[in-house]
Design a protein around this motif. Structure first.
Motif, mmCIF file in Angstrom:
data_model
loop_
_atom_site.group_PDB
_atom_site.id
_atom_site.type_symbol
_atom_site.label_atom_id
_atom_site.label_comp_id
_atom_site.label_asym_id
_atom_site.label_seq_id
_atom_site.Cartn_x
_atom_site.Cartn_y
_atom_site.Cartn_z
ATOM 1 N N GLN A 41 7.178 -0.859 5.731
ATOM 2 C CA GLN A 41 7.441 0.508 6.197
ATOM 3 C C GLN A 41 8.919 0.866 6.125
ATOM 4 N N TYR A 44 9.387 2.963 3.133
ATOM 5 C CA TYR A 44 8.545 4.155 2.995
ATOM 6 C C TYR A 44 9.353 5.434 2.761
ATOM 7 N N THR A 48 8.906 8.159 -0.818
ATOM 8 C CA THR A 48 8.055 9.324 -0.554
ATOM 9 C C THR A 48 8.898 10.596 -0.496
ATOM 10 N N CYS A 59 15.452 -2.160 3.758
ATOM 11 C CA CYS A 59 14.463 -1.995 2.686
ATOM 12 C C CYS A 59 14.773 -2.962 1.551
ATOM 13 N N ILE A 80 1.812 5.737 -4.003
ATOM 14 C CA ILE A 80 3.259 5.628 -4.123
ATOM 15 C C ILE A 80 3.651 5.974 -5.552
#
Length: 101
Positions: A41, A44, A48, A59, A80
């Motif tokens: 997550q 994410y 996006t 990340c 994705i």
């Protein structure tokens, strides 16, 4: 019932409600492909939206630790955008897995 008993019961109920709320808020996480589903997550936001931000250090740490070839199985049909994912991996200095080449 005396005042002390009522107070004790109210405190006990409050503690039970708070404990239940904390347990419900804590997301379940599963290990997958050398990473944790909650850790995924962290990337994410970077994969996006119309103008996603650059991936953060958290990340990139996930991208470097994860078995990306293994994650290919889960990327198909995930929604994705592969071009955004490629951009994230490039920003993190990670090679694309075969499913994104």
């Amino acid at each position: 019932m005396g005042k002390n008993n009522t107070t004790t019961i109210i405190i006990a109920l409050a503690i039970m409600v708070l404990t239940a709320a904390m347990m419900m808020k804590e997301a379940k996480s599963y290990p997958i492909c050398n990473t944790d589903t909650n850790d995924l997550q962290k990337c994410y936001p970077a994969v996006t939206g119309n103008s996603p931000p650059a991936p953060g250090p958290d990340c990139c740490a996930v991208a470097k630790a994860a078995d990306l070839e293994c994650l290919c199985l889960y990327l198909t049909g995930s929604g994705i955008d592969s071009s955004k994912l490629k951009s994230v991996l490039a920003s993190c200095g990670v090679s694309n897995p075969s499913c994104l080449s």
